[in-house]
Design an enzyme around this catalytic site. Structure first.
Site, mmCIF file in Angstrom:
data_model
loop_
_atom_site.group_PDB
_atom_site.id
_atom_site.type_symbol
_atom_site.label_atom_id
_atom_site.label_comp_id
_atom_site.label_asym_id
_atom_site.label_seq_id
_atom_site.Cartn_x
_atom_site.Cartn_y
_atom_site.Cartn_z
ATOM 1 N N ASP A 151 0.835 -1.206 0.000
ATOM 2 C CA ASP A 151 0.000 0.000 0.000
ATOM 3 C C ASP A 151 0.872 1.260 0.000
ATOM 4 O OD1 ASP A 151 -1.895 1.944 0.448
ATOM 5 O OD2 ASP A 151 -2.806 0.950 2.177
ATOM 6 N N GLY A 200 -4.975 3.332 -8.076
ATOM 7 C CA GLY A 200 -5.162 3.521 -9.516
ATOM 8 C C GLY A 200 -4.315 4.639 -10.106
ATOM 9 N N ASP A 221 -10.584 3.957 -1.459
ATOM 10 C CA ASP A 221 -11.178 2.914 -0.601
ATOM 11 C C ASP A 221 -12.700 2.806 -0.736
ATOM 12 O OD1 ASP A 221 -8.592 2.800 0.248
ATOM 13 O OD2 ASP A 221 -9.047 3.011 2.377
HETATM 14 C C1 GLA Z 1 -5.509 2.089 2.804
HETATM 15 C C2 GLA Z 1 -5.995 0.944 1.917
HETATM 16 C C3 GLA Z 1 -7.027 0.135 2.674
HETATM 17 C C4 GLA Z 1 -6.422 -0.403 3.958
HETATM 18 C C5 GLA Z 1 -5.880 0.741 4.808
HETATM 19 C C6 GLA Z 1 -5.085 0.234 6.000
HETATM 20 O O1 GLA Z 1 -6.500 3.020 3.065
HETATM 21 O O2 GLA Z 1 -6.504 1.431 0.715
HETATM 22 O O3 GLA Z 1 -7.508 -0.927 1.881
HETATM 23 O O4 GLA Z 1 -5.403 -1.324 3.658
HETATM 24 O O5 GLA Z 1 -4.997 1.567 4.033
HETATM 25 O O6 GLA Z 1 -4.505 1.250 6.755
#
Ligand code: GLA
Length: 400
Positions: A151, A200, A221
């Site tokens: 991430d 993306g 998200d």
């Molecule tokens: C981001 C990701 C989520 C999740 C959180 C965790 O927002 O997009 O899917 O993994 O971090 O902190």
């Protein structure tokens, strides 16, 4: 966020094609169909712990989800502790022994996933992999990890610091950060599904597969609400050409069973993620799942659409008013059609005529309604009444 999408990935073409195809070859070995499993974030977020992960694994077996294809048990953010003087990252008090947990999950015939960031910190401000990529990848392999969600999060700060106001240079840094962990995972020598999570940016679908991504988030998200789910769904139109065996668009994890989604909304969400050949990562509280939610998540006919071996993502063929019609080609000359009512009027069923002609089909056609299980006949300009936020999902042609 979306403004980053305008930067062409041409700047990234410095990686040799030999290196790219070697990485691609490794990536192709896993995720030949979209990964299925469970992820801790959508329901448990920071409350995930060893006990909860074991309970989820137990439930995946007990509820029949494992038999239906759910294999990955994925720990998201907040498992991380601190690094010691040798740079070794330890788990925090919620996860006393990650190797033992991985062994437990494996003993159930399941696989285990973990989460990190190329930045110094994750989104929840826990320790990321920045500067420790090889060390962390090796540790994951030693633990027996089968899946990594990587991430971007804290790495954005590094991008801002090192290339202020230079978006092209920032995108190049981002690309290199994902290449770096990809190489580290490969060197660690264990097949690990590599899941990119950078929302993306910079049209990741164009370059992600070439650097080993098995899946890549296409948006920000998801939240357990109709508007969030439907907005993300609409943003997948046009990306269908990028999905295929070993590399998938990821419109984010499932919210089925979370928040205030109605039964119709849960059905539509699950149906459309299957149409999109999306990863099916349940994100709900499995030990307290209702029979209705279990029934949705284990609908084998819908799962068969998602897991179809052609791996062709659906496209939206047309919309009329607030009704959308999507089509997906399936193996064996079969076809799936989804008709969904995105209506904003609570009481409207949107009387609607399905045009087979617009779908390139000719009626009458025998089809199976995948939610009622009934055989139906589709005719040209067929009147349909679909309740608000509900869906008709049919398969034309036999299951393979
Ligand atoms: C981001 C990701 C989520 C999740 C959180 C965790 O927002 O997009 O899917 O993994 O971090 O902190």
């Amino acid at each position: 966020m979306r403004k980053f999408l305008v930067f062409a990935p041409a700047a990234f073409l410095f990686v040799s094609f030999a290196a790219l195809s070697a990485m691609h070859a490794v990536a192709q070995e896993v995720a030949q169909t979209p990964p299925m499993g469970w992820n801790s974030w959508n329901y448990f977020a920071g409350k995930v712990d060893d006990k909860g992960v074991r309970a989820a694994a137990d439930q995946i077996v007990a509820t029949g989800m494992k038999d239906a294809g759910y294999i990955y048990v994925n720990i998201d953010d907040t498992w991380e502790g601190k690094r010691d003087e040798n740079g070794v990252l330890h788990t925090n008090e919620k996860f006393p022994d990650m190797k033992a947990l991985a062994d437990y999950v494996h003993s159930k015939g399941l696989k285990i996933g973990i989460y990190s960031s190329p930045g110094p910190l994750t989104c929840a401000k826990f320790e990321g992999s920045y500067g420790h990529e090889e060390q962390d990848a090796k540790m994951y392999a030693e633990w027996g990890i089968d899946y990594l969600k990587y991430d971007l999060c804290g790495f954005r700060q590094i991008m801002d610091q090192q290339a202020p106001n230079d978006k092209a240079a920032q995108m190049k840094m981002m690309y290199e950060a994902y290449v770096k962990m990809g190489k580290a995972l490969k060197a660690a020598g264990r097949p690990i599904v590599y899941s990119f999570c950078q929302y993306g940016w910079d049209s990741v679908w164009e370059w992600g597969p070439a650097i080993g991504a098995n899946l890549w988030r296409t948006t920000g998200d998801i939240r357990p609400a109709w508007d969030s789910m439907y907005t993300i769904l609409s943003q997948q139109e046009g990306l269908q050409g990028y999905a295929g065996p070993g590399h998938w668009n990821d419109p984010d994890m499932l919210e089925v069973g979370n928040g205030k989604l109605t039964p119709a909304e849960n059905r539509t969400h699950f149906s459309m993620w299957a149409m999109l050949a999306a990863p099916l990562l349940a994100g709900n509280d499995l030990p307290n799942m209702t029979p209705e939610i279990k029934q949705i998540l284990t609908n084998k006919d819908v799962i068969a659409i998602d897991q179809d071996k052609l791996g062709k993502q659906a496209r939206r063929v047309y919309s009329e008013g607030e009704v959308d019609v999507w089509e997906r080609d399936l193996a064996g000359d079969a076809t799936a059609i989804a008709v969904l009512n995105a209506g904003s009027d609570r009481y409207s069923t949107h009387p609607f005529h399905l045009s087979l002609r617009k779908l390139g089909l000719h009626g009458p056609l025998k089809a199976t309604d995948l939610w009622s299980g009934k055989e139906i006949t589709l005719t040209e300009d067929m009147p349909l009444e679909i309740a608000r936020h509900d869906i008709l999902l049919v398969r034309i042609g036999r299951s393979k």
